[in-house]
Write a protein that holds these residues in place. Structure first.
Motif, PDB file in Angstrom:
ATOM      1  N   ASP A  53       0.838  -1.194   0.000  1.00 13.42           N
ATOM      2  CA  ASP A  53       0.000   0.000   0.000  1.00 13.42           C
ATOM      3  C   ASP A  53       0.878   1.251   0.000  1.00 13.42           C
ATOM      4  O   ASP A  53       1.602   1.502   0.971  1.00 13.42           O
ATOM      5  CB  ASP A  53      -0.894  -0.043   1.237  1.00 13.42           C
ATOM      6  CG  ASP A  53      -1.796   1.164   1.391  1.00 13.42           C
ATOM      7  OD1 ASP A  53      -1.782   2.034   0.500  1.00 13.42           O
ATOM      8  OD2 ASP A  53      -2.505   1.236   2.409  1.00 13.42           O
ATOM      9  N   VAL A  54       0.813   2.041  -1.071  1.00 14.55           N
ATOM     10  CA  VAL A  54       1.676   3.219  -1.159  1.00 14.55           C
ATOM     11  C   VAL A  54       1.216   4.343  -0.237  1.00 14.55           C
ATOM     12  O   VAL A  54       1.928   5.342  -0.087  1.00 14.55           O
ATOM     13  CB  VAL A  54       1.781   3.728  -2.609  1.00 14.55           C
ATOM     14  CG1 VAL A  54       2.403   2.681  -3.514  1.00 14.55           C
ATOM     15  CG2 VAL A  54       0.425   4.171  -3.151  1.00 14.55           C
ATOM     16  N   SER A  55       0.040   4.205   0.401  1.00 14.93           N
ATOM     17  CA  SER A  55      -0.391   5.212   1.371  1.00 14.93           C
ATOM     18  C   SER A  55      -0.010   4.833   2.795  1.00 14.93           C
ATOM     19  O   SER A  55      -0.393   5.518   3.750  1.00 14.93           O
ATOM     20  CB  SER A  55      -1.906   5.420   1.278  1.00 14.93           C
ATOM     21  OG  SER A  55      -2.621   4.318   1.815  1.00 14.93           O
ATOM     22  N   SER A  56       0.746   3.767   2.939  1.00 14.66           N
ATOM     23  CA  SER A  56       1.194   3.321   4.263  1.00 14.66           C
ATOM     24  C   SER A  56       2.303   4.219   4.806  1.00 14.66           C
ATOM     25  O   SER A  56       2.993   4.908   4.057  1.00 14.66           O
ATOM     26  CB  SER A  56       1.698   1.873   4.154  1.00 14.66           C
ATOM     27  OG  SER A  56       2.318   1.460   5.353  1.00 14.66           O
ATOM     28  N   ASP A  57       2.490   4.173   6.121  1.00  9.13           N
ATOM     29  CA  ASP A  57       3.622   4.852   6.750  1.00  9.13           C
ATOM     30  C   ASP A  57       4.863   3.972   6.774  1.00  9.13           C
ATOM     31  O   ASP A  57       5.951   4.450   7.122  1.00  9.13           O
ATOM     32  CB  ASP A  57       3.271   5.229   8.198  1.00  9.13           C
ATOM     33  CG  ASP A  57       2.190   6.290   8.289  1.00  9.13           C
ATOM     34  OD1 ASP A  57       1.799   6.834   7.230  1.00  9.13           O
ATOM     35  OD2 ASP A  57       1.730   6.575   9.413  1.00  9.13           O
ATOM     36  N   VAL A 107       2.106   8.656  -1.144  1.00 10.05           N
ATOM     37  CA  VAL A 107       1.283   8.523  -2.353  1.00 10.05           C
ATOM     38  C   VAL A 107       1.776   9.471  -3.440  1.00 10.05           C
ATOM     39  O   VAL A 107       1.973   9.076  -4.597  1.00 10.05           O
ATOM     40  CB  VAL A 107      -0.200   8.814  -2.034  1.00 10.05           C
ATOM     41  CG1 VAL A 107      -1.004   8.924  -3.330  1.00 10.05           C
ATOM     42  CG2 VAL A 107      -0.782   7.731  -1.144  1.00 10.05           C
ATOM     43  N   VAL A 108       1.982  10.724  -3.073  1.00  9.83           N
ATOM     44  CA  VAL A 108       2.414  11.727  -4.051  1.00  9.83           C
ATOM     45  C   VAL A 108       3.765  11.366  -4.644  1.00  9.83           C
ATOM     46  O   VAL A 108       3.970  11.427  -5.865  1.00  9.83           O
ATOM     47  CB  VAL A 108       2.458  13.126  -3.394  1.00  9.83           C
ATOM     48  CG1 VAL A 108       3.125  14.132  -4.323  1.00  9.83           C
ATOM     49  CG2 VAL A 108       1.053  13.585  -3.025  1.00  9.83           C
ATOM     50  N   ASP A 149      -3.065  17.617  -8.544  1.00 12.90           N
ATOM     51  CA  ASP A 149      -2.301  18.869  -8.495  1.00 12.90           C
ATOM     52  C   ASP A 149      -0.969  18.665  -7.780  1.00 12.90           C
ATOM     53  O   ASP A 149       0.073  19.163  -8.214  1.00 12.90           O
ATOM     54  CB  ASP A 149      -3.096  19.957  -7.778  1.00 12.90           C
ATOM     55  CG  ASP A 149      -4.225  20.520  -8.617  1.00 12.90           C
ATOM     56  OD1 ASP A 149      -4.205  20.321  -9.853  1.00 12.90           O
ATOM     57  OD2 ASP A 149      -5.133  21.157  -8.039  1.00 12.90           O
ATOM     58  N   ASP A 150      -1.004  17.931  -6.676  1.00  8.51           N
ATOM     59  CA  ASP A 150       0.223  17.707  -5.905  1.00  8.51           C
ATOM     60  C   ASP A 150       1.203  16.810  -6.654  1.00  8.51           C
ATOM     61  O   ASP A 150       2.417  16.969  -6.543  1.00  8.51           O
ATOM     62  CB  ASP A 150      -0.117  17.108  -4.544  1.00  8.51           C
ATOM     63  CG  ASP A 150      -0.784  18.113  -3.619  1.00  8.51           C
ATOM     64  OD1 ASP A 150      -0.734  19.318  -3.920  1.00  8.51           O
ATOM     65  OD2 ASP A 150      -1.377  17.692  -2.611  1.00  8.51           O
ATOM     66  N   ILE A 151       0.668  15.846  -7.404  1.00  2.18           N
ATOM     67  CA  ILE A 151       1.546  14.991  -8.221  1.00  2.18           C
ATOM     68  C   ILE A 151       2.178  15.825  -9.328  1.00  2.18           C
ATOM     69  O   ILE A 151       3.358  15.672  -9.644  1.00  2.18           O
ATOM     70  CB  ILE A 151       0.754  13.807  -8.801  1.00  2.18           C
ATOM     71  CG1 ILE A 151       0.281  12.893  -7.664  1.00  2.18           C
ATOM     72  CG2 ILE A 151       1.601  13.007  -9.789  1.00  2.18           C
ATOM     73  CD1 ILE A 151      -0.768  11.877  -8.087  1.00  2.18           C
ATOM     74  N   GLY A 152       1.392  16.711  -9.917  1.00  2.00           N
ATOM     75  CA  GLY A 152       1.925  17.687 -10.852  1.00  2.00           C
ATOM     76  C   GLY A 152       2.333  17.140 -12.202  1.00  2.00           C
ATOM     77  O   GLY A 152       3.342  17.579 -12.768  1.00  2.00           O
ATOM     78  N   ALA A 153       1.565  16.198 -12.741  1.00  2.00           N
ATOM     79  CA  ALA A 153       1.886  15.617 -14.046  1.00  2.00           C
ATOM     80  C   ALA A 153       0.658  15.701 -14.944  1.00  2.00           C
ATOM     81  O   ALA A 153      -0.447  15.346 -14.524  1.00  2.00           O
ATOM     82  CB  ALA A 153       2.327  14.166 -13.901  1.00  2.00           C
ATOM     83  N   ASP A 154       0.854  16.139 -16.174  1.00  2.00           N
ATOM     84  CA  ASP A 154      -0.267  16.324 -17.093  1.00  2.00           C
ATOM     85  C   ASP A 154      -0.957  15.019 -17.472  1.00  2.00           C
ATOM     86  O   ASP A 154      -2.112  15.032 -17.916  1.00  2.00           O
ATOM     87  CB  ASP A 154       0.207  17.027 -18.372  1.00  2.00           C
ATOM     88  CG  ASP A 154       0.618  18.468 -18.129  1.00  2.00           C
ATOM     89  OD1 ASP A 154       0.173  19.048 -17.115  1.00  2.00           O
ATOM     90  OD2 ASP A 154       1.368  19.009 -18.957  1.00  2.00           O
TER      91      ASP A 154
END
Length: 269
Positions: A53-57, A107-108, A149-154
């Protein structure tokens, strides 16, 4: 795959979406040949698992999720697809608490790297907006836009699903208009995930909103029945009922509803 491709084409669809939750059992080269021979496009979707899980700590858990995402991107390209979408940002299941700041940063970071690789391959990532019982990361279109927006990729776009929107959004029109040109993928499904048009979803309003924003991307039908869904995924999605058994009739019916609904919306635009 032979069965899925043949029946999808026979029902009149031009794209087949494959869930990569069963990726280890997929003969990618064989599937690509079948899709090409049938003239079908393909898109791939997936969510992650709690131990990847990429949202894990936990850095080790995040690393496993990141590896899974990059593998899924490769599989999607090998199948001939350009869209990898779904809950790419978390496990698919009910979380015991809210997302942490560290988890969101993870995640970002991971999706920014994945977006860079996808861009180099001419591919698009979709952030599917899912309900609160399946993720704690993105539950509304507005949250998906903030994450993108935070990832910032089109090439990171928003994926809207009427089933999830019915749970989390105020209506099915304003979120489409708010996402606008950043809408990249659509799931159409009923509130009970059965036959399209037999539930309470405002399909007319949704189709009109898609036309209003000039959406021209994939529109796919998603439905689940416990008689056909793999047990693990059925348990994750809480699909406890046999909502249908005849997939061919279900698919033909759904295609007709979507096609006629979009045509009517275009005529009135």
């Amino acid at each position: 795959m032979e069965d899925a491709v043949a029946r999808t084409a026979a029902a009149g669809y031009d794209l087949l979406e494959l869930s990569l939750h069963d990726r280890d059992r997929l003969d990618v080269a064989h599937a690509r040949r079948l899709l090409d021979d049938a003239g079908l496009g393909v898109a791939c979707s997936r969510g992650l698992a709690f131990d990847a899980d990429v949202s894990s700590d936990d850095p080790a858990v995040v690393a496993r999720g990141e590896a899974l995402l990059h593998d899924s991107l490769q599989v999607t390209q090998d199948l001939g697809g350009t869209h990898l979408t779904g809950a790419l940002y978390s496990a698919l299941g009910k979380y015991p608490g809210p997302l942490t700041d560290a988890g969101r940063r993870n995640v970002v970071t991971v999706l920014r790297g994945l977006a860079g690789e996808a861009a180099s391959r001419g591919m698009t990532l979709g952030l599917e907006v899912c309900n609160r019982y399946e993720t704690n990361v993105v539950n509304t279109a507005r949250q998906a836009l903030a994450l993108a927006d935070d990832i910032g990729a089109d090439n990171v776009l928003v994926h809207l699903d009427t089933y999830h929107m019915n749970i989390e959004e105020d209506d099915l029109v304003r979120p489409v208009r708010e996402v606008g040109e950043r809408l990249g993928y659509v799931h159409v499904g009923e509130n009970h995930r059965g036959y399209l048009g037999s539930g309470s979803i405002d399909l007319t309003g949704f189709f009109h909103a898609l036309v209003d924003v000039g959406y021209t991307g994939p529109i796919t039908f998603e439905s689940f029945s416990s008689s056909v869904v793999a047990r693990g995924l059925s348990n994750d999605l809480a699909v406890w009922r046999d909502l249908w058994e005849d997939g061919d009739d279900l698919a033909r019916h759904a295609r007709g509803v979507m096609e006629l609904g979009m045509a009517a919306a275009r005529r009135r635009s």
